[in-house]
Design an enzyme around this catalytic site. Structure first.
Site, PDB file in Angstrom:
ATOM      1  N   SER A  89       0.818  -1.194   0.000  1.00 43.40           N
ATOM      2  CA  SER A  89       0.000   0.000   0.000  1.00 43.40           C
ATOM      3  C   SER A  89       0.862   1.258   0.000  1.00 43.40           C
ATOM      4  O   SER A  89       1.546   1.544  -0.970  1.00 43.40           O
ATOM      5  CB  SER A  89      -0.951  -0.057   1.199  1.00 43.40           C
ATOM      6  OG  SER A  89      -1.984   0.870   1.078  1.00 43.40           O
TER       7      SER A  89
ATOM      8  N   ASP B 288      10.837   4.732  -9.809  1.00 43.61           N
ATOM      9  CA  ASP B 288      10.574   5.428 -11.070  1.00 43.61           C
ATOM     10  C   ASP B 288      11.476   6.643 -11.241  1.00 43.61           C
ATOM     11  O   ASP B 288      11.916   6.947 -12.367  1.00 43.61           O
ATOM     12  CB  ASP B 288       9.113   5.874 -11.134  1.00 43.61           C
ATOM     13  CG  ASP B 288       8.172   4.743 -11.537  1.00 43.61           C
ATOM     14  OD1 ASP B 288       8.636   3.591 -11.625  1.00 43.61           O
ATOM     15  OD2 ASP B 288       6.971   5.012 -11.735  1.00 43.61           O
TER      16      ASP B 288
ATOM     17  N   LYS C   1      -0.623  -4.110  -3.355  1.00 46.10           N
ATOM     18  CA  LYS C   1      -1.882  -3.489  -2.938  1.00 46.10           C
ATOM     19  C   LYS C   1      -1.971  -2.124  -3.608  1.00 46.10           C
ATOM     20  O   LYS C   1      -1.322  -1.177  -3.197  1.00 46.10           O
ATOM     21  CB  LYS C   1      -1.909  -3.367  -1.414  1.00 46.10           C
ATOM     22  CG  LYS C   1      -2.968  -2.413  -0.857  1.00 46.10           C
ATOM     23  CD  LYS C   1      -4.366  -2.940  -1.078  1.00 46.10           C
ATOM     24  CE  LYS C   1      -5.369  -2.121  -0.279  1.00 46.10           C
ATOM     25  NZ  LYS C   1      -5.403  -0.704  -0.656  1.00 46.10           N
TER      26      LYS C   1
END
Length: 474
Positions: free
Chosen positions: A381, A392, A406
């Site tokens: 999460s 990224d 999640k």
């Protein structure tokens, strides 16, 4: 009415009643076994929870309600138009990988016109009354009473949605679960997950806490709690039986590998766990910072630890998110911003294709220092939001095992009687539009979790590999 239809309805209601009779035993003992905090050297899986955002409905709980990991109180989410920070942008640290852009994930469009649905649930009360009368006359066992009948009906509707993150908590479960993000709870001191074959599997034991002291081991599967079968319960129902007030006892029926099942009686206690832990390693060359949960005060606490670590001018910093099962969405955006100097932290996308980008906000704290982020199957999460944004941006290297996966967002709605209904409203994606729901994040360098033998010997191969990477650049 066809007899087959009535029989099907009766069977469904009987199933709800049987399930509810198990839930009733949980009343008064609480929900959760503490599923987000952990000692810094351990890398066992933990049950993930939801990324929460503010509820725009008038029934939402106020921010001052006690937040909870299993069912966090509402905290305002950062605005999508928040401006990017103006601090100098540091180049990605040497040795960190350059991420490969992933193709965008096309959301599933909803085909149902929800606006056409009636505001009142289209329930055939006469049919329900008919089924209730038959159950009352024929069912061999106890029936639920009072509000428990209503709760069983709500749980049945929620279960039919097929979304495990949309869930209902009765008032007592909701109240007790609202302590989860305060860093303390009363229970046995363990992280758990549903066992593949039914029951509750022990994923992690907190050091020197009741579960460990009583002899429970990682990998044990709890089949019964105080004589009640938990193999058919969902996790929140099962742990509500395990957890309870300090000083009280709970007897667990445990299956350990191929051994005969056995009973273990544990005295519950108040479990207090650190939110942030810091340590200097490798003769002062490496700073280690671990975060156990994304609570409302996590950003401030973590910022203090990171500033102190940066001030020591180390060769690298290890940020440990293993077994951090998530928390508040706004906390993940603020914390992600400490490690990402520009751009977005995540993208939130709704069923109709509408999307919202959460830009970084606040100060970038790393000052270009090389970074390793430790993750594992218990990183979920909010942890995945932060780790994904770092990966990224290329500002850090992920080491460990694949994360939980999640990738959805829930609104926790506080209902009129204190119950809580958490509803999945969207999915989130990394800044490069990678979807992680059901797949998780793949580390840049994969290192297996510590074995039980390594843990007992004080060894942590993931930390060791992070130190090697930061000192040698490979």
């Amino acid at each position: 009415m066809k007899q087959s239809t009535l029989t099907a309805i009766m069977k469904a209601l009987v199933i709800s009643v049987v399930g509810l009779s198990l839930v009733l035993a949980a009343f008064g003992v609480g929900v959760g076994v503490g599923m987000s905090q952990r000692p810094v050297t351990v890398a066992q899986q933990a049950r993930p929870t939801v990324v929460e955002r503010a509820d725009p409905s008038p029934t939402a709980a106020p921010p001052e309600a006690a937040p909870a990991e299993a069912a966090p109180a509402e905290v305002p989410a950062p605005a999508a138009t928040a401006p990017a920070a103006t601090e100098d942008v540091a180049a990605p640290s040497e040795g960190t990988p350059t991420p490969t852009p992933m193709p965008p994930v096309v959301p599933t469009q909803t085909r149902q016109n929800k606006a056409a649905l009636p505001d009142q649930a289209p329930i055939d009360t006469e049919l329900i009354d008919e089924a209730w009368k038959l159950l009352k006359e024929q069912f061999y066992g106890n029936l639920p009473e009072g509000d428990d009948v209503t709760y069983a009906a709500i749980r049945g509707i929620v279960a039919s949605l097929g979304d495990r993150h949309t869930s209902f908590l009765d008032p007592e479960q909701a109240e007790i679960s609202n302590t989860e993000l305060q860093g303390e709870f009363e229970g046995i001191g363990a992280q758990v997950d549903l066992a593949p074959g039914g029951g509750v599997e022990i994923k992690h034991l907190f050091a020197n806490q009741p579960a460990q002291k009583a002899g429970l081991l990682v990998g044990d599967v709890v089949l019964m709690v105080d004589g009640r079968d938990v193999t058919q319960m969902d996790l929140s129902e099962a742990v509500s039986l395990i957890r309870g007030p300090r000083g009280t006892k709970v007897t667990l029926t445990v299956q350990r590998e191929d051994q005969p099942r056995f009973d273990l009686t544990i005295t519950r206690a108040r479990i207090e766990l650190p939110l942030v832990e810091s340590e200097t390693m490798a003769d002062g060359a490496i700073e280690y910072v671990a975060l156990s949960q994304f609570s409302s005060n996590s950003p401030e606490r973590l910022a203090d630890a990171l500033k102190a670590a940066v001030d020591r001018e180390p060769q690298g910093i290890i940020f440990d998110l293993r077994d951090n099962s998530g928390g508040f969405l706004d906390a993940s955006v603020r914390i992600g911003s400490y490690f990402v100097p520009e751009g977005n932290i995540l993208i939130e996308r709704f069923a109709d294709g509408e999307e919202k980008a959460y830009k970084r906000q606040g100060r970038y704290l790393m000052d270009g220092i090389p970074l390793v982020v430790l993750v594992n199957g218990g990183s979920a999460s909010a942890s995945e939001i932060v780790a994904g944004a770092i990966q990224d941006a290329g500002t850090g290297t992920l080491i460990g095992t694949r994360t939980y996966g999640k990738g959805s967002v829930q609104i926790p709605n506080s209902m009129s009687n204190g119950s809580q209904l958490r509803v999945t409203i969207a999915r989130w994606y990394t800044p490069l539009d990678r979807g992680i729901d059901g797949t998780g994040l793949t580390p840049d360098i994969e290192v297996d979790d510590p074995t039980l033998e390594q843990f007992e010997a004080g060894e942590d191969p993931q930390v060791a590999r992070a130190i090697e990477f930061l000192l040698q650049g490979k």
